[in-house]
Write an enzyme that holds these catalytic residues in place. Structure first.
Site, PDB file in Angstrom:
ATOM      1  CE1 TYR A  86      -2.952  11.867  -6.055  1.00 23.41           C
ATOM      2  CE2 TYR A  86      -1.900  10.306  -4.571  1.00 23.41           C
ATOM      3  CZ  TYR A  86      -1.824  11.428  -5.380  1.00 23.41           C
ATOM      4  OH  TYR A  86      -0.633  12.079  -5.551  1.00 23.41           O
ATOM      5  CG  ASN A 112       5.204  14.682  -2.410  1.00 19.86           C
ATOM      6  OD1 ASN A 112       5.124  13.483  -2.632  1.00 19.86           O
ATOM      7  ND2 ASN A 112       4.656  15.592  -3.200  1.00 19.86           N
ATOM      8  CG  HIS A 121       1.968   2.340  -7.287  1.00 18.30           C
ATOM      9  ND1 HIS A 121       2.894   2.830  -6.396  1.00 18.30           N
ATOM     10  CD2 HIS A 121       0.968   3.235  -7.326  1.00 18.30           C
ATOM     11  CE1 HIS A 121       2.469   3.982  -5.908  1.00 18.30           C
ATOM     12  NE2 HIS A 121       1.312   4.251  -6.454  1.00 18.30           N
TER      13      HIS A 121
END
EC number: 1.11.1.6
Length: 488
Positions: free
Chosen positions: A339, A129, A56
Site C-alpha cells: 500500500y 472493506n 486511483h
C-alpha cells in the site's frame, strides 16, 4: 550550534522505537517485511530521484471525528483511545474495488472502507472493506486476483471466465464469494453498510501485555442493500449515486455514524482456536469472542476539493501508532509494503506532506528531496542518523511489541484448509428469499463462463459448503454436481 533534541518519527508522525536495528525472526532469522519503518526508509530512498504516479480507483470521502465511549486501556496504550470522551479528527474514503474512475457506484463489488485517524501520536489508518473476510489469504496471489477483476488485455472487456477460473482454483475465496453474491454484495449507500478491519491486529498495553483483535464498524443507519435490478437501473440513471448520497446527507445535516467494536482474543488462544485466527478468509465467532464497544465515528464535513482530499488521500495498514501492532496474517504482511509503495508510485514519494495526509503532530525524520517536495525540505538541519548534532532520535518505548516465531524458512500455506464450513454456515443462516437471490446472482454471473469444467469445479465448492447450495447452482446452470464430489 546543536539542534533542539526532538523525537525521531516516521513520515506519518509516529515515534520510531529503533532506528539502528531492523526487525528479524530471531537473532539470526531473516528480516521481516512487517518492519514498516525499514521498508519506508528504503522505498523512499529508492524514489528520491525518480518520481512515479498512476491513477486511483473511484471513491468518495468525508471528514469527521471519532469519540471514545469505552475504557479499553487495559488492552492498548494507543493515545487516541486513552480516555472516554476523547475525540480524534479523521478522514474516511469509501470506494469500489474493481471499477475504474468512471464506473458506476452500484456495481456488485466489495467496498473499500479506509479510515485515517489524525491522532496525537501521528496518523493511524484502518484500511478495510465492508466485508469481514477477503478472497485470498496470501499476498503473493493478490496481483493475479486483481488481474481477473480488471479488463482482459486482449479484448479490453471484463472476463467472467477469468474471474470464475481463479475462484474455482482458489477455494479459500468461497466465503467472500458467498457474501459478494448475496444481498450484501450491493450496498444501498455508503452510509448503510458495515466496515471491517478484516485482518487480525495486536493491541499492546502500557505493561507490554498483548491481545489479538479484530475491528468492526457497525453502521448506526442500519444495513440496507440493493437488488440487482435496482442497482442496474441506478447504474444507468445515476452512476455516482453513492457519492451523491453521502454528500447530500452531510450537506443536509444528516451526519452518518458508525459504532466501532472489537473482538479480543487472548494471545494463547491463537494456538488452539478451531480456525487459524490470522487467516483473513475466516471470521472469529462472536459467541467465542463477543463484540466490545470502543467508540463512535461521525462524518460531519464534506471535502472542499475532490482531487486534493479524496483522490490524493493515501492509506496503509502500515500507518501505525504505539499500542497497535500487526499480526502474522500473510495478506496483511504483504499489504504493509504494497500500500505504501502504491502511494509512492501514484501520488509521489512525498505523499505524506499533502494536507489531507499530513499528521497533526510534528514530523521529524531524515528523509529528504524527491519529487514535489513543497516544504522546507529539512532546511539546513542534520540529514543523517546517528549524528553528533542533537538530531531526532528514537523512542524505545514506541517499539512494536514482540511475539515468538519458530520453524524453517520456506514457502508454506496455512495449516488450516477448511474453506467450506464458514461459507456453509453463512448459507444456512440465510432466509429462503436470501438464498434464492444468492443463487440467481451466482447463476447470472457464471452463465458467460466459457469452459464447463470451470463451472463444474466451482459447483463442487458450493456443494462442499452445503449440498443444497451446490445443487441449486448446478440446476440453474443446467448442470449436475460431479459424482466424485458427491461421493467424497
Amino acid at each position: 550550534m546543536k539542534e533542539n533534541n526532538k523525537h525521531l518519527t516516521t513520515s506519518w508522525g509516529a515515534p520510531v522505537g529503533d532506528n539502528q536495528n531492523s526487525m528479524t525472526a530471531g537473532y539470526r532469522g531473516p528480516t521481516l517485511i512487517q518492519d514498516v519503518h525499514l521498508i519506508e526508509k528504503l522505498a523512499h530512498f529508492n524514489r528520491e530521484r525518480v518520481p512515479e504516479r498512476v491513477v486511483h480507483a473511484k471513491g468518495g470521502g468525508a471528514h469527521g471525528y471519532f469519540e471514545v465511549t469505552n475504557d479499553l486501556t487495559n488492552y492498548t496504550k494507543a493515545s487516541f483511545l486513552s480516555e472516554v470522551g476523547k475525540r480524534t479528527p479523521l478522514f474516511i474514503r469509501f470506494s469500489t474495488v474493481a471499477g475504474e474512475n468512471g464506473s458506476a457506484d452500484t456495481l456488485r463489488d466489495p467496498r473499500g472502507f479506509a479510515v485515517k485517524f489524525y491522532t496525537d501520536e501521528g496518523n493511524y489508518d484502518i484500511v478495510g472493506n465492508n466485508t469481514p473476510v477477503f478472497f485470498i489469504r496470501d499476498a503473493i496471489k493478490f496481483p493475479d486476483f486483481i488481474h481477473t477483476q480488471k479488463r482482459d488485455p486482449k479484448t479490453h472487456l471484463k472476463n467472467p471466465t477469468a474471474v470464475w477460473d481463479f475462484w474455482s482454483l482458489s477455494p479459500e475465496s468461497l466465503h467472500q464469494v458467498t457474501i459478494l453474491m448475496s444481498d450484501r454484495g450491493i450496498p444501498a449507500t455508503f452510509r448503510h453498510m458495515h466496515g471491517f478491519g478484516s485482518h487480525t491486529f495486536k493491541w499492546t498495553n502500557e505493561a507490554g501485555e498483548g491481545v489479538w483483535i479484530k475491528y468492526h464498524f457497525k453502521t448506526d443507519q442500519g444495513v440496507k442493500n440493493l437488488t440487482a435490478d435496482v442497482a442496474e437501473q441506478l447504474a444507468g440513471e445515476n452512476p455516482d449515486y453513492h457519492i451523491e448520497d453521502l454528500q447530500n446527507a452531510i450537506k443536509n445535516g444528516d451526519f452518518p455514524s458508525w459504532t466501532l467494536y472489537v473482538q479480543i482474543m487472548p494471545l494463547e488462544d491463537a494456538n488452539t482456536y478451531r480456525f487459524d485466527p490470522f487467516d483473513v478468509t475466516k471470521v472469529w465467532s462472536q459467541k467465542d469472542y463477543p463484540l466490545i464497544e470502543v467508540g463512535k465515528m461521525v462524518l460531519n464535513r464534506n471535502p472542499e476539493n475532490y482531487f486534493a482530499e479524496v483522490e490524493q488521500a493515501t492509506f496503509s495498514p502500515g500507518t501505525l501508532v504505539p499500542g497497535i501492532d500487526v499480526s502474522p496474517d500473510k495478506m496483511l504482511q504483504g499489504r504493509l509494503f504494497a500500500y505504501g509503495d502504491a502511494h509512492r508510485h501514484r501520488v509521489g514519494t512525498n505523499h505524506q506532506l499533502l494536507p489531507i495526509n499530513r499528521p497533526r503532530v510534528d514530523v521529524n525524520h531524515y528523509q529528504r528531496d524527491g519529487a514535489m517536495r513543497f516544504d522546507e525540505n529539512g532546511g539546513g538541519s542534520t540529514y543523517y542518523e546517528p549524528n553528533s548534532f542533537g538530531g531526532p532520535t528514537e523512542t524505545p518505548e514506541a517499539k512494536q511489541a514482540t511475539y515468538p516465531v519458530q520453524g524453517t524458512v520456506d514457502s508454506v500455506t496455512y495449516d488450516h484448509n477448511d474453506h467450506y464450513t464458514q461459507a456453509g454456515d453463512l448459507y444456512r443462516l440465510m432466509t429462503d428469499g436470501e438464498k434464492t437471490r444468492l443463487i440467481e446472482n451466482i447463476v447470472a454471473a457464471m452463465k458467460p463462463v466459457e469452459k464447463e469444467e470451470i463451472k463444474l469445479r466451482q459447483i463442487g465448492h458450493f456443494y462442499k459448503a452445503d449440498p443444497d447450495y451446490g445443487l441449486r447452482v448446478a440446476a440453474g446452470l443446467g448442470l449436475q454436481v460431479p459424482e466424485e464430489v458427491k461421493n467424497k
